[in-house]
Design a protein around this motif. Structure first.
Motif, PDB file in Angstrom:
ATOM      1  N   VAL A   1       0.849  -1.195   0.000  1.00 13.15           N
ATOM      2  CA  VAL A   1       0.000   0.000   0.000  1.00 13.15           C
ATOM      3  C   VAL A   1       0.885   1.246   0.000  1.00 13.15           C
ATOM      4  O   VAL A   1       1.830   1.338   0.785  1.00 13.15           O
ATOM      5  N   MET A   2       0.557   2.192  -0.871  1.00 13.27           N
ATOM      6  CA  MET A   2       1.230   3.495  -0.886  1.00 13.27           C
ATOM      7  C   MET A   2       0.144   4.570  -0.829  1.00 13.27           C
ATOM      8  O   MET A   2      -0.621   4.740  -1.788  1.00 13.27           O
ATOM      9  N   VAL A   3       0.058   5.259   0.303  1.00 16.73           N
ATOM     10  CA  VAL A   3      -0.969   6.284   0.514  1.00 16.73           C
ATOM     11  C   VAL A   3      -0.386   7.652   0.179  1.00 16.73           C
ATOM     12  O   VAL A   3       0.644   8.048   0.733  1.00 16.73           O
TER      13      VAL A   3
ATOM     14  N   ALA B   1      -0.838   0.074   7.758  1.00 10.56           N
ATOM     15  CA  ALA B   1       0.401  -0.463   8.331  1.00 10.56           C
ATOM     16  C   ALA B   1       0.094  -1.486   9.420  1.00 10.56           C
ATOM     17  O   ALA B   1       0.747  -2.534   9.505  1.00 10.56           O
ATOM     18  N   THR B   2      -0.902  -1.197  10.247  1.00 11.27           N
ATOM     19  CA  THR B   2      -1.309  -2.150  11.283  1.00 11.27           C
ATOM     20  C   THR B   2      -1.833  -3.434  10.648  1.00 11.27           C
ATOM     21  O   THR B   2      -1.457  -4.544  11.053  1.00 11.27           O
ATOM     22  N   CYS B   3      -2.698  -3.287   9.645  1.00 12.22           N
ATOM     23  CA  CYS B   3      -3.228  -4.465   8.946  1.00 12.22           C
ATOM     24  C   CYS B   3      -2.108  -5.288   8.310  1.00 12.22           C
ATOM     25  O   CYS B   3      -2.179  -6.517   8.269  1.00 12.22           O
TER      26      CYS B   3
ATOM     27  N   PRO C   1       6.319  -6.827   6.394  1.00  9.04           N
ATOM     28  CA  PRO C   1       6.658  -8.031   5.635  1.00  9.04           C
ATOM     29  C   PRO C   1       7.052  -7.651   4.209  1.00  9.04           C
ATOM     30  O   PRO C   1       6.573  -6.643   3.672  1.00  9.04           O
ATOM     31  N   GLU C   2       7.903  -8.433   3.611  1.00 10.14           N
ATOM     32  CA  GLU C   2       8.383  -8.133   2.258  1.00 10.14           C
ATOM     33  C   GLU C   2       7.234  -8.027   1.263  1.00 10.14           C
ATOM     34  O   GLU C   2       7.285  -7.241   0.308  1.00 10.14           O
ATOM     35  N   SER C   3       6.178  -8.786   1.503  1.00 13.28           N
ATOM     36  CA  SER C   3       5.040  -8.804   0.573  1.00 13.28           C
ATOM     37  C   SER C   3       3.976  -7.760   0.900  1.00 13.28           C
ATOM     38  O   SER C   3       2.922  -7.725   0.251  1.00 13.28           O
ATOM     39  N   ALA C   4       4.238  -6.902   1.888  1.00 16.41           N
ATOM     40  CA  ALA C   4       3.224  -5.906   2.276  1.00 16.41           C
ATOM     41  C   ALA C   4       3.883  -4.591   2.684  1.00 16.41           C
ATOM     42  O   ALA C   4       3.547  -3.995   3.707  1.00 16.41           O
ATOM     43  N   LYS C   5       4.803  -4.113   1.854  1.00 17.21           N
ATOM     44  CA  LYS C   5       5.452  -2.831   2.117  1.00 17.21           C
ATOM     45  C   LYS C   5       4.394  -1.724   2.149  1.00 17.21           C
ATOM     46  O   LYS C   5       3.480  -1.698   1.308  1.00 17.21           O
ATOM     47  N   THR C   6       4.533  -0.817   3.103  1.00 17.28           N
ATOM     48  CA  THR C   6       3.526   0.222   3.299  1.00 17.28           C
ATOM     49  C   THR C   6       4.212   1.581   3.384  1.00 17.28           C
ATOM     50  O   THR C   6       5.216   1.730   4.089  1.00 17.28           O
ATOM     51  N   TYR C   7       3.653   2.570   2.645  1.00 12.81           N
ATOM     52  CA  TYR C   7       4.269   3.898   2.541  1.00 12.81           C
ATOM     53  C   TYR C   7       3.230   4.989   2.766  1.00 12.81           C
ATOM     54  O   TYR C   7       2.059   4.842   2.405  1.00 12.81           O
TER      55      TYR C   7
END
Length: 199
Positions: A120-122, A143-145, A167-173
């Motif tokens: 996710v990139m917000v 990020a919590t999710c 996690p590598e599969s759920a980078k969040t920005y």
């Protein structure tokens, strides 16, 4: 097959006007993506359900890589991007999302169950007085999710900050730059790079 980006429009905006607003077509097609712009329809659960079928509709005519389908959109389009990802009634789930200026704050999001982790990139402009602070609250929820730490790394040259220990599969920005609510962040290369690495 090609990856697909679906762009959801702000309120009262046609697909063609949305295309002129975000100017994503050139960068997306150059990078090998199919890109589709959806007309805005008044927000409701039935509208969300209708919009959720867009990837399957496109797959009827185009060779789409179903493991690489990405959503983005501005304002109402950002809200739809979020909703299509976490609502249990939405059958198709995207590979990654990049909502911009979405009208969902932390309290609204807490009403919903987390979806499966995904990148996710917000995007949210610092001078957005229409939905002030909503972007950071939404990014925190994601990020919590995604089982990241709540702390953010320093901003890069594009104003994007990554959450720590995702996690590598759920980078969040969370990406913040100057501008009002109406302004598209104009970080298209950043968005494309994020989608390129989000699978």
């Amino acid at each position: 097959t090609h990856p697909l980006i679906v762009v959801f429009a702000p309120a009262g905006t046609s697909a063609s006007k949305s295309e002129r607003h975000v100017h994503l077509t050139k960068e997306a097609t150059k990078a090998g993506y199919i890109i589709a712009y959806a007309d805005n329809i008044r927000l409701s659960l039935s509208a969300i359900e209708k919009l959720s079928s867009i990837p399957q509709d496109i797959e009827q005519k185009w060779c789409v890589d179903s493991s690489r389908i990405y959503y983005t959109g501005h304002s109402d389009g950002g809200t739809i991007t979020n909703a299509l990802t976490f609502l249990p009634t939405s059958e198709f789930k995207p590979t990654a999302i990049a909502p911009s200026a979405a009208g969902m704050d932390g309290e609204s999001l807490k009403q919903y169950e987390c979806p499966s982790p995904l990148p996710v990139m917000v995007f949210h402009n610092s001078d957005d007085s229409h939905f002030e602070g909503f972007g950071k609250q939404a990014a925190d929820w994601w990020a919590t999710c995604n089982q990241c730490k709540s702390e953010l790394n320093k901003a890069d040259n594009n104003g994007c900050r990554s959450y720590k220990q995702c996690p590598e599969s759920a980078k969040t920005y969370y990406c913040e730059n100057p501008g009002s609510h109406a302004k598209w962040p104009n970080k298209n290369n950043t968005l494309i790079d994020f989608f390129n690495n989000a699978y």
